[in-house]
Design an enzyme around this catalytic site. Structure first.
Site, PDB file in Angstrom:
ATOM      1  N   ASP A   1      -5.809  -0.914  -1.916  1.00  0.00           N
ATOM      2  CA  ASP A   1      -5.069  -1.009  -0.654  1.00  0.00           C
ATOM      3  C   ASP A   1      -3.581  -0.734  -0.909  1.00  0.00           C
ATOM      4  O   ASP A   1      -3.012  -1.234  -1.894  1.00  0.00           O
ATOM      5  CB  ASP A   1      -5.266  -2.436  -0.102  1.00  0.00           C
ATOM      6  CG  ASP A   1      -4.733  -2.622   1.305  1.00  0.00           C
ATOM      7  OD1 ASP A   1      -4.719  -1.646   2.071  1.00  0.00           O
ATOM      8  OD2 ASP A   1      -4.356  -3.766   1.645  1.00  0.00           O
TER       9      ASP A   1
ATOM     10  N   HIS B   1      -4.400  -1.071  10.114  1.00  0.00           N
ATOM     11  CA  HIS B   1      -3.853  -2.128   9.247  1.00  0.00           C
ATOM     12  C   HIS B   1      -3.271  -3.221  10.131  1.00  0.00           C
ATOM     13  O   HIS B   1      -3.055  -3.031  11.331  1.00  0.00           O
ATOM     14  CB  HIS B   1      -2.747  -1.555   8.355  1.00  0.00           C
ATOM     15  CG  HIS B   1      -3.259  -0.758   7.207  1.00  0.00           C
ATOM     16  ND1 HIS B   1      -3.157  -1.187   5.910  1.00  0.00           N
ATOM     17  CD2 HIS B   1      -3.909   0.428   7.170  1.00  0.00           C
ATOM     18  CE1 HIS B   1      -3.714  -0.284   5.115  1.00  0.00           C
ATOM     19  NE2 HIS B   1      -4.178   0.711   5.856  1.00  0.00           N
TER      20      HIS B   1
ATOM     21  N   THR C   1      -4.759 -11.536   6.430  1.00  0.00           N
ATOM     22  CA  THR C   1      -4.154 -12.768   6.953  1.00  0.00           C
ATOM     23  C   THR C   1      -5.192 -13.758   7.481  1.00  0.00           C
ATOM     24  O   THR C   1      -5.092 -14.969   7.224  1.00  0.00           O
ATOM     25  CB  THR C   1      -3.142 -12.400   8.061  1.00  0.00           C
ATOM     26  OG1 THR C   1      -2.097 -11.641   7.441  1.00  0.00           O
ATOM     27  CG2 THR C   1      -2.571 -13.615   8.738  1.00  0.00           C
TER      28      THR C   1
ATOM     29  N   SER D   1      -5.329  -8.579  11.787  1.00  0.00           N
ATOM     30  CA  SER D   1      -5.810  -9.961  11.893  1.00  0.00           C
ATOM     31  C   SER D   1      -5.526 -10.553  13.274  1.00  0.00           C
ATOM     32  O   SER D   1      -4.537 -10.211  13.930  1.00  0.00           O
ATOM     33  CB  SER D   1      -5.162 -10.837  10.816  1.00  0.00           C
ATOM     34  OG  SER D   1      -5.840 -10.668   9.591  1.00  0.00           O
TER      35      SER D   1
ATOM     36  N   SER E   1      -4.870  -5.156  -3.224  1.00  0.00           N
ATOM     37  CA  SER E   1      -3.526  -4.578  -3.131  1.00  0.00           C
ATOM     38  C   SER E   1      -2.957  -4.436  -4.546  1.00  0.00           C
ATOM     39  O   SER E   1      -3.531  -4.950  -5.512  1.00  0.00           O
ATOM     40  CB  SER E   1      -2.625  -5.517  -2.326  1.00  0.00           C
ATOM     41  OG  SER E   1      -2.458  -6.740  -3.041  1.00  0.00           O
TER      42      SER E   1
HETATM   43  P1  13P Z   1      -3.325  -8.496   8.205  1.00  0.00           P
HETATM   44  O1  13P Z   1      -2.072  -9.025   7.582  1.00  0.00           O
HETATM   45  O2  13P Z   1      -3.200  -8.385   9.694  1.00  0.00           O
HETATM   46  O3  13P Z   1      -4.547  -9.211   7.809  1.00  0.00           O
HETATM   47  O4  13P Z   1      -3.490  -6.968   7.681  1.00  0.00           O
HETATM   48  C1  13P Z   1      -3.998  -6.723   6.400  1.00  0.00           C
HETATM   49  C2  13P Z   1      -3.815  -5.318   5.962  1.00  0.00           C
HETATM   50  O5  13P Z   1      -3.461  -4.429   6.708  1.00  0.00           O
HETATM   51  C3  13P Z   1      -4.096  -5.023   4.558  1.00  0.00           C
HETATM   52  O6  13P Z   1      -3.822  -3.712   4.224  1.00  0.00           O
HETATM   53  O1  G3H Z   2      -1.245  -5.199   3.549  1.00  0.00           O
HETATM   54  C1  G3H Z   2      -1.016  -6.082   2.746  1.00  0.00           C
HETATM   55  C2  G3H Z   2      -2.074  -7.017   2.366  1.00  0.00           C
HETATM   56  O2  G3H Z   2      -2.095  -8.139   3.216  1.00  0.00           O
HETATM   57  C3  G3H Z   2      -1.912  -7.383   0.915  1.00  0.00           C
HETATM   58  O3  G3H Z   2      -0.893  -8.297   0.732  1.00  0.00           O
HETATM   59  O4  G3H Z   2       0.506  -7.369  -1.112  1.00  0.00           O
HETATM   60  O5  G3H Z   2       0.448  -9.844  -0.601  1.00  0.00           O
HETATM   61  O6  G3H Z   2      -1.514  -8.720  -1.667  1.00  0.00           O
HETATM   62  P1  G3H Z   2      -0.328  -8.575  -0.755  1.00  0.00           P
HETATM   63 ZN    ZN Z   3      -2.182  -2.898   5.328  1.00  0.00          ZN
END
Ligand code: 13P
Ligand code: G3H
Ligand code: ZN
Length: 305
Positions: A80, A208, A254, A211, A49
């Protein structure tokens, strides 16, 4: 080998399996995910991310992921939720093989314009692009039909968006949410909506906020002091249904975080005399690999490398 996400996702959608896309911020997550991919012979998308870039630095992330991709497992290095055009440009220049432009919070026309710009940059370098239409929100936060339609992805709009932008994969909103607290009551996704989207949009679809929030790992963390309360995730059965309907990339962050945190807490609690972080990190790394393997089985990506 380093490949674009498109290379992995197009056959996945066709054959009705999905590629796991795991968020990584450090060497531990990356090595644990790669251990799972190697054991399961699964292609994998390793994604960072903008927060990960801020935390670790893009140069470190790229160098580590390049090493991860130097073996026989097909690996896509993906940005991401790219929102900042500067970071997206930097990723394209630095060797990412795939980027996401997330302009989903902007009005439709601005989302199209920003996405088209990124598609132009990325395709010039043969890098694939994921874009998003709709807003991620837990279904139960959307009480009225009007509210649902305003937030969740509209199938016709998704089709127009895909044509207008030329993106390679499309993230949609069907009731999932990021993080550990996805649903207030029963967990469920709007599978009929996904079905309508997939009937129109033939691109690989991205889920997305996917989890599952495993109860056993939540309890393990809580036994060692965590407070996760009503954390609740997506059911495995809903993930299977979504993949059958055209979801080809499933994002998981997550679940890795919960596994790692549970392992850390257990190790710190159970090994009071150990001060070697490598020893303390053994258990979290093992749990993380176990979770990643379980996703590869669930998504049907195991054995596809
Ligand atoms: P979770 O928080 O459900 O793992 O989703 C992660 C995600 O969408 C990252 O882009
Ligand atoms: O979609 C978000 C991901 O879980 C990334 O999270 O921005 O805390 O790295 P983050
Ligand atoms: Zn996401």
């Amino acid at each position: 080998m380093l490949v674009t996400a498109k290379t992995l996702l197009v056959p996945a959608r066709k054959k009705k399996y999905a590629i796991p896309a795991f968020n990584v911020n450090n060497l531990e997550f990356l090595k644990s995910v790669m251990a799972a991919a190697e054991a399961m012979k699964s292609p994998v998308i390793v994604q960072t991310s903008e927060g990960a870039v801020e935390y670790a630095g893009m140069d470190y992330l790229v160098a580590m992921i390049r090493v991860a991709a130097s073996g026989n497992i097909p690996v896509a290095m993906h940005l991401d939720h790219g929102k900042n055009l500067g970071i997206i440009r930097q990723a394209i220049r630095s060797g990412y093989s795939s980027v996401m432009i997330d302009a989903s919070a902007l009005p439709y026309r601005e989302n199209v314009a920003k996405t088209k710009k990124v598609v132009r940059w990325a395709h010039a370098k043969r890098i694939s692009v994921e874009a998003e239409i709709g807003a991620l929100a837990g279904i139960e936060d959307l009480v009225s039909v009007q509210e649902r339609d305003a937030k969740l992805t509209d199938p016709e709009e998704a089709l127009r968006f895909a044509h207008a932008t030329g993106c390679d994969s499309l993230a949609v909103a069907i009731g999932t949410a990021h993080g550990a607290f996805k649903f207030k009551g029963m967990t469920h996704l709007d599978i009929p909506r996904l079905q309508r989207i997939a009937a129109l949009v033939k691109l690989p679809i991205v889920l997305h906020g996917a989890s599952g929030v495993r109860e056993d790992l939540k309890q393990l963390a809580e036994r060692h002091g965590a407070k996760l309360g009503k954390a609740r995730g997506v059911l495995d059965g809903d993930i299977r249904k979504a993949i059958r309907q055209g979801v080809a990339k499933v994002n998981i962050d997550t679940d890795l975080r919960i596994a790692f945190t549970a392992g850390i807490r257990e190790a710190v609690d159970g090994l009071p005399t150990i001060i070697d972080p490598r020893k303390l990190l053994e258990r979290p790394n093992t749990l993380l690999t176990e979770v990643a393997k379980q996703k590869m089985k669930l998504f049907g990506s195991a054995g596809r490398a």
